[in-house]
Design a protein around this motif. Structure first.
Motif, mmCIF file in Angstrom:
data_model
loop_
_atom_site.group_PDB
_atom_site.id
_atom_site.type_symbol
_atom_site.label_atom_id
_atom_site.label_comp_id
_atom_site.label_asym_id
_atom_site.label_seq_id
_atom_site.Cartn_x
_atom_site.Cartn_y
_atom_site.Cartn_z
ATOM 1 N N SER A 26 79.743 119.754 63.999
ATOM 2 C CA SER A 26 79.420 120.584 62.838
ATOM 3 C C SER A 26 78.037 120.294 62.262
ATOM 4 O O SER A 26 77.308 121.214 61.891
ATOM 5 N N VAL A 27 77.652 119.014 62.157
ATOM 6 C CA VAL A 27 76.350 118.676 61.550
ATOM 7 C C VAL A 27 75.601 117.581 62.313
ATOM 8 O O VAL A 27 74.600 117.070 61.833
ATOM 9 N N TRP A 28 76.109 117.206 63.451
ATOM 10 C CA TRP A 28 75.636 116.092 64.265
ATOM 11 C C TRP A 28 75.897 114.753 63.596
ATOM 12 O O TRP A 28 76.504 113.868 64.144
ATOM 13 N N MET A 29 75.467 114.611 62.337
ATOM 14 C CA MET A 29 75.712 113.369 61.609
ATOM 15 C C MET A 29 75.593 113.653 60.119
ATOM 16 O O MET A 29 74.846 114.550 59.704
ATOM 17 N N ALA A 30 76.350 112.940 59.325
ATOM 18 C CA ALA A 30 76.138 113.020 57.888
ATOM 19 C C ALA A 30 74.722 112.525 57.593
ATOM 20 O O ALA A 30 74.269 111.540 58.180
ATOM 21 N N PRO A 31 73.976 113.205 56.716
ATOM 22 C CA PRO A 31 72.559 112.847 56.494
ATOM 23 C C PRO A 31 72.390 111.374 56.110
ATOM 24 O O PRO A 31 72.947 110.916 55.109
ATOM 25 N N PRO A 32 71.640 110.611 56.893
ATOM 26 C CA PRO A 32 71.502 109.175 56.636
ATOM 27 C C PRO A 32 70.908 108.854 55.263
ATOM 28 O O PRO A 32 71.286 107.864 54.638
ATOM 29 N N LEU A 33 69.992 109.691 54.786
ATOM 30 C CA LEU A 33 69.325 109.399 53.521
ATOM 31 C C LEU A 33 70.308 109.453 52.351
ATOM 32 O O LEU A 33 70.335 108.556 51.503
ATOM 33 N N THR A 34 71.135 110.513 52.285
ATOM 34 C CA THR A 34 72.113 110.589 51.200
ATOM 35 C C THR A 34 73.219 109.552 51.374
ATOM 36 O O THR A 34 73.738 109.019 50.392
ATOM 37 N N LEU A 35 73.571 109.263 52.616
ATOM 38 C CA LEU A 35 74.531 108.182 52.856
ATOM 39 C C LEU A 35 74.002 106.854 52.334
ATOM 40 O O LEU A 35 74.747 106.046 51.758
ATOM 41 N N GLU A 36 72.714 106.626 52.519
ATOM 42 C CA GLU A 36 72.117 105.378 52.049
ATOM 43 C C GLU A 36 72.131 105.316 50.523
ATOM 44 O O GLU A 36 72.440 104.265 49.937
ATOM 45 N N VAL A 37 71.805 106.427 49.873
ATOM 46 C CA VAL A 37 71.869 106.456 48.407
ATOM 47 C C VAL A 37 73.279 106.137 47.935
ATOM 48 O O VAL A 37 73.489 105.282 47.057
ATOM 49 N N ALA A 38 74.258 106.827 48.513
ATOM 50 C CA ALA A 38 75.649 106.603 48.113
ATOM 51 C C ALA A 38 76.088 105.170 48.399
ATOM 52 O O ALA A 38 76.767 104.542 47.577
ATOM 53 N N SER A 39 75.691 104.648 49.552
ATOM 54 C CA SER A 39 76.099 103.288 49.925
ATOM 55 C C SER A 39 75.570 102.256 48.938
ATOM 56 O O SER A 39 76.281 101.332 48.539
ATOM 57 N N ARG A 40 74.322 102.425 48.529
ATOM 58 C CA ARG A 40 73.745 101.469 47.570
ATOM 59 C C ARG A 40 74.443 101.567 46.211
ATOM 60 O O ARG A 40 74.651 100.550 45.546
ATOM 61 N N LEU A 41 74.777 102.787 45.805
ATOM 62 C CA LEU A 41 75.497 102.954 44.533
ATOM 63 C C LEU A 41 76.874 102.303 44.591
ATOM 64 O O LEU A 41 77.349 101.719 43.610
ATOM 65 N N ILE A 42 77.517 102.397 45.742
ATOM 66 C CA ILE A 42 78.833 101.770 45.905
ATOM 67 C C ILE A 42 78.694 100.255 45.916
ATOM 68 O O ILE A 42 79.421 99.532 45.222
ATOM 69 N N GLU A 43 77.751 99.757 46.687
ATOM 70 C CA GLU A 43 77.628 98.313 46.898
ATOM 71 C C GLU A 43 77.197 97.554 45.652
ATOM 72 O O GLU A 43 77.612 96.409 45.447
ATOM 73 N N GLY A 70 74.659 114.485 34.383
ATOM 74 C CA GLY A 70 73.722 113.700 33.592
ATOM 75 C C GLY A 70 73.878 112.203 33.695
ATOM 76 O O GLY A 70 72.926 111.459 33.473
ATOM 77 N N PHE A 71 75.086 111.710 34.039
ATOM 78 C CA PHE A 71 75.291 110.268 34.072
ATOM 79 C C PHE A 71 74.595 109.611 35.263
ATOM 80 O O PHE A 71 74.115 108.487 35.183
ATOM 81 N N SER A 72 74.585 110.292 36.396
ATOM 82 C CA SER A 72 74.137 109.648 37.631
ATOM 83 C C SER A 72 72.637 109.721 37.853
ATOM 84 O O SER A 72 72.096 108.968 38.673
ATOM 85 N N GLU A 73 71.934 110.606 37.141
ATOM 86 C CA GLU A 73 70.536 110.888 37.478
ATOM 87 C C GLU A 73 69.664 109.644 37.464
ATOM 88 O O GLU A 73 68.913 109.383 38.417
ATOM 89 N N GLN A 74 69.741 108.848 36.412
ATOM 90 C CA GLN A 74 68.857 107.686 36.330
ATOM 91 C C GLN A 74 69.149 106.679 37.437
ATOM 92 O O GLN A 74 68.237 106.037 37.967
ATOM 93 N N HIS A 75 70.407 106.551 37.814
ATOM 94 C CA HIS A 75 70.770 105.595 38.860
ATOM 95 C C HIS A 75 70.309 106.079 40.230
ATOM 96 O O HIS A 75 69.816 105.289 41.045
ATOM 97 N N ILE A 76 70.470 107.382 40.479
ATOM 98 C CA ILE A 76 70.020 107.923 41.762
ATOM 99 C C ILE A 76 68.501 107.876 41.852
ATOM 100 O O ILE A 76 67.929 107.572 42.906
ATOM 101 N N ARG A 77 67.842 108.130 40.737
ATOM 102 C CA ARG A 77 66.382 108.026 40.717
ATOM 103 C C ARG A 77 65.942 106.599 41.081
ATOM 104 O O ARG A 77 65.014 106.388 41.855
ATOM 105 N N ARG A 78 66.635 105.603 40.511
ATOM 106 C CA ARG A 78 66.319 104.197 40.797
ATOM 107 C C ARG A 78 66.515 103.883 42.276
ATOM 108 O O ARG A 78 65.637 103.279 42.920
ATOM 109 N N VAL A 79 67.667 104.296 42.824
ATOM 110 C CA VAL A 79 67.969 103.986 44.221
ATOM 111 C C VAL A 79 66.993 104.689 45.159
ATOM 112 O O VAL A 79 66.520 104.103 46.141
ATOM 113 N N MET A 80 66.657 105.925 44.849
ATOM 114 C CA MET A 80 65.697 106.639 45.702
ATOM 115 C C MET A 80 64.327 105.973 45.675
ATOM 116 O O MET A 80 63.625 105.924 46.692
ATOM 117 N N SER A 81 63.953 105.446 44.516
ATOM 118 C CA SER A 81 62.682 104.726 44.426
ATOM 119 C C SER A 81 62.723 103.461 45.278
ATOM 120 O O SER A 81 61.757 103.138 45.975
#
Length: 442
Positions: free
Chosen positions: A309-326, A89-100
């Motif tokens: 195993s997966v060719w590459m970690a999915p760029p879209l989720t990596l981008e979400v995580a990167s923005r949350l970190i940065e 429940g804590f992360s949903e609003q932030h992930i929603r913002r970053v995805m937007s």
């Protein structure tokens, strides 16, 4: 709201403003605040009184006096204290913002295509920031993005080991590692532990006698025992691994929850340890984003293993995580998880008693050694009969015959604190029972 209640900023009995008034104050939709109040009632953080308003619930409130809607929801299904996940429940609003933000960004197209190493550069830079928050400085080229910690461990084993090689792990360990070893046809050996964690002398004995290739361990908030290995033992283990040429696989996914942990093994012996971290336990498990920090000589092999195993970690989720970190959000969410973990650990101790839980950890799981006479499988079955799921200690053991009579309790998966409290009270009730003859340890 949950954080403010947990930390006491919103004391019990506080009357909250009507949801429309709060929506105006926060400049959000009334629908948003209405849903938030509903979720808080569902989690038993708030109570509504007809004609009076909405109030912060007392922590001493009898669960049987909860609102009918709360009771209906909390009575559905077994109470699950077996899954070691962060509070939701804590992360949903932030992930929603970053995805937007990403959806409206001109760079979205590139995230939907195959990525080269150059494309991943800024994601690895975010990983560098995350690793620094875990106490480890790293070179960009030594960072390997992964699809969560479990994927990272599998990639390490695929890169380093051949069928028949010996993998060491703590005598009680993360269960999927046992399945991975079996699937890759690896031998596996359990290194003895005591109340302070893995025993360095036992590790050295394995190195002298059996020529292990790697040693997988969780030195911080160990799964399942919660022990955090001391600085002295870490230094000793790093020295042994370096001397015998054994690669340490340091699983530190719980590390962000520990406020005062010692130095990572990968900092003590950077050429002997591969460090595994992820955002799963501190930010959001569904992101499936993590990072490996590899010795320079092994980085290329690990990149290749990820590609295989997966060719590459999915760029879209990596981008979400990167923005949350940065932007600092990941650190903020980690802090919230830390505070909630402390509150829930205190709840465990209050219900089960200091004699049963003498020492609290910073994590979301508790290791409970059973009273003499109880067998863990029987105790687990009795809890299940009463509607509570717990994990038997034997399920984490490399050698089942050596497993202690113990269980693991996880206190974060159940978002509704009424359910959590009820589950812990059931466990406490079973502890007070006198074991029957069939429960006696053999």
């Amino acid at each position: 709201m949950a954080e403010d209640i947990a930390t006491g900023r919103l004391p019990e009995g506080t009357r909250l403003p009507p949801h429309r008034e709060l929506a105006y104050q926060l400049d959000v939709s009334p629908n948003t605040t209405s849903r938030a109040y509903g979720e808080a009632v569902k989690r038993a953080l708030l109570r509504g009184e007809v004609g009076r308003g909405t109030f912060v619930r007392s922590t001493d409130t009898d669960p049987t006096q909860a609102e009918p809607e709360t009771l209906r929801r909390s009575d559905s299904g077994p109470i699950d204290l077996s899954r070691n996940l962060p509070m939701s429940g804590f992360s949903e609003q932030h992930i929603r913002r970053v995805m937007s933000e990403i959806a409206n960004d001109t760079g979205l197209r590139s995230l939907l295509d195959y990525q080269t190493d150059a494309d991943l550069e800024h994601h690895r830079a975010a990983g560098q920031t995350w690793l620094a928050s875990c106490g480890l400085s790293s070179e960009i080229n030594c960072i390997v993005p992964i699809v969560g910690g479990q994927h990272g461990i599998l990639c390490i084993l695929m890169a380093l080991m051949q069928p028949g090689d010996l993998l060491l792990a703590e005598a009680l360990t993360y269960t999927p590692v046992l399945a991975m070893a079996a699937r890759l046809n690896l031998q596996i050996g359990g290194v003895a532990m005591d109340e302070e964690g893995v025993v360095p002398e036992a590790f050295e004995a394995w190195c002298r006698e059996a020529n292990p290739k790697a040693f997988y361990m969780t030195p911080t908030l160990q799964a399942p025992t919660t022990v955090t290995l001391s600085q002295a033992r870490r230094t000793r283990i790093a020295e042994i691994a370096t001397r015998f040429g054994v690669i340490l696989i340091e699983d530190d996914v719980f590390g962000p929850l520990k406020s005062d942990k010692p130095e990572p093994l990968a900092k003590i012996a950077p050429e002997a340890a591969i460090y595994v971290t992820s955002l799963s336990k501190a930010v959001a498990p569904g992101l499936r984003v993590g990072f490996l920090n590899a010795p320079t000589k092994l980085a290329a092999a690990l990149h290749l293993s990820v590609n295989l195993s997966v060719w590459m970690a999915p760029p879209l989720t990596l981008e979400v995580a990167s923005r949350l970190i940065e932007d600092g959000t990941a650190a903020e969410l980690t802090g919230q998880q830390q505070r909630i973990a402390r509150v829930r650990q205190q709840l465990v101790q209050r219900i089960l008693g200091v004699a049963v839980i003498p020492k609290l950890s910073d994590g979301f799981h508790v290791w409970l050694t059973l009273p003499e006479g109880w067998r863990a499988d029987v105790f687990t079955a009795e809890c299940a009969r009463l509607g509570v799921r717990v994990s038997e200690g034997r399920s984490f053991a490399i050698n089942a015959g050596d497993a202690p009579e113990a269980i693991r309790l996880c206190v974060s998966h159940e978002a509704n604190e009424v359910r959590l409290q009820r589950g812990l009270e059931i466990v406490a009730g079973v502890l007070r029972q006198k074991p029957s003859g069939s429960s006696m340890a053999i």
